[in-house]
Design a protein around this motif. Structure first.
Motif, PDB file in Angstrom:
ATOM      1  N   GLY A 125      -8.183  25.602  -1.900  1.00 25.90           N
ATOM      2  CA  GLY A 125      -9.548  25.555  -2.081  1.00 25.90           C
ATOM      3  C   GLY A 125      -9.814  24.983  -3.740  1.00 25.90           C
ATOM      4  O   GLY A 125     -11.113  24.395  -3.625  1.00 25.90           O
ATOM      5  N   GLN A 126      -9.078  25.321  -4.485  1.00 27.55           N
ATOM      6  CA  GLN A 126      -9.733  24.979  -5.937  1.00 27.55           C
ATOM      7  C   GLN A 126      -8.776  23.671  -6.360  1.00 27.55           C
ATOM      8  O   GLN A 126      -8.907  23.379  -7.442  1.00 27.55           O
ATOM      9  N   VAL A 127      -7.798  22.963  -5.672  1.00 28.72           N
ATOM     10  CA  VAL A 127      -7.539  21.800  -5.921  1.00 28.72           C
ATOM     11  C   VAL A 127      -8.413  20.656  -6.041  1.00 28.72           C
ATOM     12  O   VAL A 127      -9.176  20.449  -4.900  1.00 28.72           O
ATOM     13  N   PRO A 128      -8.205  19.965  -7.147  1.00 30.79           N
ATOM     14  CA  PRO A 128      -9.109  18.896  -7.089  1.00 30.79           C
ATOM     15  C   PRO A 128      -8.996  17.775  -5.955  1.00 30.79           C
ATOM     16  O   PRO A 128      -7.908  17.448  -5.630  1.00 30.79           O
ATOM     17  N   ALA A 129     -10.239  17.235  -5.663  1.00 32.06           N
ATOM     18  CA  ALA A 129     -10.280  15.991  -4.583  1.00 32.06           C
ATOM     19  C   ALA A 129      -9.106  15.172  -4.744  1.00 32.06           C
ATOM     20  O   ALA A 129      -8.495  14.769  -3.886  1.00 32.06           O
ATOM     21  N   LYS A 130      -9.051  14.592  -5.946  1.00 29.14           N
ATOM     22  CA  LYS A 130      -7.672  13.597  -6.125  1.00 29.14           C
ATOM     23  C   LYS A 130      -6.467  14.044  -6.172  1.00 29.14           C
ATOM     24  O   LYS A 130      -5.772  13.185  -5.641  1.00 29.14           O
ATOM     25  N   ASP A 131      -6.574  15.340  -6.249  1.00 26.76           N
ATOM     26  CA  ASP A 131      -5.008  15.859  -6.080  1.00 26.76           C
ATOM     27  C   ASP A 131      -4.749  16.128  -4.476  1.00 26.76           C
ATOM     28  O   ASP A 131      -3.586  15.810  -4.174  1.00 26.76           O
ATOM     29  N   ARG A 132      -5.545  16.413  -3.800  1.00 29.17           N
ATOM     30  CA  ARG A 132      -5.543  16.717  -2.330  1.00 29.17           C
ATOM     31  C   ARG A 132      -5.380  15.330  -1.744  1.00 29.17           C
ATOM     32  O   ARG A 132      -4.421  15.315  -0.917  1.00 29.17           O
ATOM     33  N   VAL A 133      -6.049  14.219  -2.320  1.00 31.81           N
ATOM     34  CA  VAL A 133      -5.659  12.743  -1.678  1.00 31.81           C
ATOM     35  C   VAL A 133      -4.228  12.537  -2.002  1.00 31.81           C
ATOM     36  O   VAL A 133      -3.317  12.027  -1.071  1.00 31.81           O
ATOM     37  N   ALA A 134      -3.792  12.754  -3.232  1.00 36.17           N
ATOM     38  CA  ALA A 134      -2.546  12.499  -3.425  1.00 36.17           C
ATOM     39  C   ALA A 134      -1.659  13.364  -2.731  1.00 36.17           C
ATOM     40  O   ALA A 134      -0.290  12.613  -2.351  1.00 36.17           O
ATOM     41  N   LEU A 135      -1.804  14.311  -2.605  1.00 30.43           N
ATOM     42  CA  LEU A 135      -0.750  15.222  -1.687  1.00 30.43           C
ATOM     43  C   LEU A 135      -0.531  14.886  -0.376  1.00 30.43           C
ATOM     44  O   LEU A 135       0.421  14.784   0.212  1.00 30.43           O
ATOM     45  N   ALA A 136      -1.866  14.684   0.150  1.00 28.03           N
ATOM     46  CA  ALA A 136      -2.041  13.718   1.412  1.00 28.03           C
ATOM     47  C   ALA A 136      -1.169  12.811   1.926  1.00 28.03           C
ATOM     48  O   ALA A 136      -0.464  12.673   2.701  1.00 28.03           O
ATOM     49  N   LYS A 137      -1.344  12.091   0.878  1.00 29.86           N
ATOM     50  CA  LYS A 137      -0.552  10.643   1.091  1.00 29.86           C
ATOM     51  C   LYS A 137       0.995  11.088   0.801  1.00 29.86           C
ATOM     52  O   LYS A 137       1.858  10.365   1.865  1.00 29.86           O
ATOM     53  N   LEU A 138       1.230  11.861  -0.073  1.00 29.76           N
ATOM     54  CA  LEU A 138       2.686  12.166  -0.138  1.00 29.76           C
ATOM     55  C   LEU A 138       3.273  12.713   0.863  1.00 29.76           C
ATOM     56  O   LEU A 138       4.257  12.335   1.610  1.00 29.76           O
ATOM     57  N   LEU A 139       2.457  13.850   1.740  1.00 25.78           N
ATOM     58  CA  LEU A 139       3.116  14.460   2.857  1.00 25.78           C
ATOM     59  C   LEU A 139       3.099  13.504   3.965  1.00 25.78           C
ATOM     60  O   LEU A 139       3.865  13.476   4.701  1.00 25.78           O
ATOM     61  N   GLY A 140       2.101  12.532   4.203  1.00 27.62           N
ATOM     62  CA  GLY A 140       2.241  11.489   5.093  1.00 27.62           C
ATOM     63  C   GLY A 140       3.565  10.611   5.087  1.00 27.62           C
ATOM     64  O   GLY A 140       4.328  10.469   6.073  1.00 27.62           O
ATOM     65  N   ARG A 141       4.118  10.194   3.886  1.00 27.26           N
ATOM     66  CA  ARG A 141       5.063   9.449   3.699  1.00 27.26           C
ATOM     67  C   ARG A 141       6.456  10.483   4.003  1.00 27.26           C
ATOM     68  O   ARG A 141       7.225   9.839   4.533  1.00 27.26           O
ATOM     69  N   LEU A 142       6.408  11.741   3.733  1.00 24.04           N
ATOM     70  CA  LEU A 142       7.335  12.560   4.167  1.00 24.04           C
ATOM     71  C   LEU A 142       7.577  12.698   5.619  1.00 24.04           C
ATOM     72  O   LEU A 142       8.508  12.784   6.249  1.00 24.04           O
ATOM     73  N   ARG A 143       6.290  12.812   6.238  1.00 26.75           N
ATOM     74  CA  ARG A 143       6.255  12.986   7.778  1.00 26.75           C
ATOM     75  C   ARG A 143       7.230  11.755   8.206  1.00 26.75           C
ATOM     76  O   ARG A 143       7.959  11.665   9.331  1.00 26.75           O
ATOM     77  N   VAL A 144       6.471  10.598   7.726  1.00 20.86           N
ATOM     78  CA  VAL A 144       7.277   9.154   8.338  1.00 20.86           C
ATOM     79  C   VAL A 144       8.865   9.255   8.096  1.00 20.86           C
ATOM     80  O   VAL A 144       9.511   9.045   8.930  1.00 20.86           O
ATOM     81  N   GLN A 145       9.165   9.517   6.935  1.00 21.08           N
ATOM     82  CA  GLN A 145      10.530   9.717   6.582  1.00 21.08           C
ATOM     83  C   GLN A 145      11.337  10.848   7.509  1.00 21.08           C
ATOM     84  O   GLN A 145      12.321  10.420   8.102  1.00 21.08           O
ATOM     85  N   SER A 146      10.826  11.585   7.857  1.00 26.55           N
ATOM     86  CA  SER A 146      11.451  12.793   8.561  1.00 26.55           C
ATOM     87  C   SER A 146      11.572  12.420  10.080  1.00 26.55           C
ATOM     88  O   SER A 146      12.349  12.581  10.995  1.00 26.55           O
ATOM     89  N   ALA A 147      10.352  11.550  10.421  1.00 26.74           N
ATOM     90  CA  ALA A 147      10.330  10.921  11.955  1.00 26.74           C
ATOM     91  C   ALA A 147      11.352   9.878  12.094  1.00 26.74           C
ATOM     92  O   ALA A 147      11.864   9.727  13.022  1.00 26.74           O
ATOM     93  N   ASN A 148      11.600   9.151  11.078  1.00 26.79           N
ATOM     94  CA  ASN A 148      12.692   8.077  11.143  1.00 26.79           C
ATOM     95  C   ASN A 148      13.919   8.498  11.185  1.00 26.79           C
ATOM     96  O   ASN A 148      14.898   8.174  11.626  1.00 26.79           O
ATOM     97  N   ARG A 149      14.028   9.885  10.334  1.00 27.88           N
ATOM     98  CA  ARG A 149      15.492  10.298  10.467  1.00 27.88           C
ATOM     99  C   ARG A 149      15.701  10.898  11.872  1.00 27.88           C
ATOM    100  O   ARG A 149      17.004  10.809  12.430  1.00 27.88           O
ATOM    101  N   GLU A 150      14.567  11.590  12.397  1.00 29.44           N
ATOM    102  CA  GLU A 150      14.905  11.992  13.798  1.00 29.44           C
ATOM    103  C   GLU A 150      15.056  11.085  14.611  1.00 29.44           C
ATOM    104  O   GLU A 150      16.083  11.149  15.796  1.00 29.44           O
ATOM    105  N   THR A 151      14.635   9.807  14.559  1.00 28.97           N
ATOM    106  CA  THR A 151      14.651   8.828  15.937  1.00 28.97           C
ATOM    107  C   THR A 151      16.104   8.310  15.532  1.00 28.97           C
ATOM    108  O   THR A 151      16.772   7.513  16.455  1.00 28.97           O
ATOM    109  N   GLU A 152      16.759   8.309  14.394  1.00 27.92           N
ATOM    110  CA  GLU A 152      18.018   7.493  13.878  1.00 27.92           C
ATOM    111  C   GLU A 152      19.325   8.403  14.643  1.00 27.92           C
ATOM    112  O   GLU A 152      20.203   8.086  14.797  1.00 27.92           O
ATOM    113  N   SER A 153      18.910   9.884  14.694  1.00 27.59           N
ATOM    114  CA  SER A 153      20.067  10.705  15.206  1.00 27.59           C
ATOM    115  C   SER A 153      20.253  10.327  16.425  1.00 27.59           C
ATOM    116  O   SER A 153      19.632  10.197  17.214  1.00 27.59           O
TER     117      SER A 153
END
Length: 153
Positions: A125-153
């Motif tokens: 709630g108190q996290v500035p918008a620019k930090d939320r955007v950066a976090l959302a982008k980072l989490l998106g990349r982590l989700r993609v990496q995780s999905a890629n590892r699952e499909t490789e297994s």
């Protein structure tokens, strides 16, 4: 290496910090399910059914949950005993069984959603918008990496 000043934190430090944020949500959610005597495995299926929405074929639930149909049958049996899910025949193919949340199951998921929203507001709630955007982008990349590892297994 831990994050001090401008030092780059190591992966373990990041994971520990992430767990400190995610842990309370998981703990609160687990406590709600435990209060309704819903075991973890059934809770996972319940959450998945809620996310998928509407009645679903048992085979679709098994595929989405990554288990064999017999396992989903057992999980649905448990949810039915608790009054959280119900089976109905598919109107288009009576050989097929559809599973959906009951009113009680939907109410439980509403409680989980409200708890999640409350905690999200407490954490972000108190996290500035620019930090939320950066976090959302980072989490998106982590989700993609995780999905890629699952499909490789």
């Amino acid at each position: 290496m831990s994050a001090r000043g401008n030092e780059v934190p190591d992966a373990q430090s990041l994971l520990n910090s992430f767990a400190e944020v995610v842990g309370p949500l998981l703990d609160r959610t687990a406590a709600i399910f435990a209060g309704h005597q819903v075991p973890f495995s059934q809770a996972n299926l319940l959450v998945q059914m809620n996310e998928m929405g509407g009645p679903r074929r048992m085979a679709d639930l098994a595929r989405a949950h990554g288990v064999v149909p017999r396992t989903v049958t057992s999980l649905v049996d448990g949810l039915e005993k608790r009054g959280l899910a119900a089976r109905t025949p598919d109107p288009d193919d009576r050989r097929v069984v559809l599973v959906s949340l009951t009113e009680k199951g939907e109410a439980l998921m509403q409680q989980i959603d409200e708890t999640s929203a409350q905690l999200a507001d407490e954490i972000f709630g108190q996290v500035p918008a620019k930090d939320r955007v950066a976090l959302a982008k980072l989490l998106g990349r982590l989700r993609v990496q995780s999905a890629n590892r699952e499909t490789e297994s």
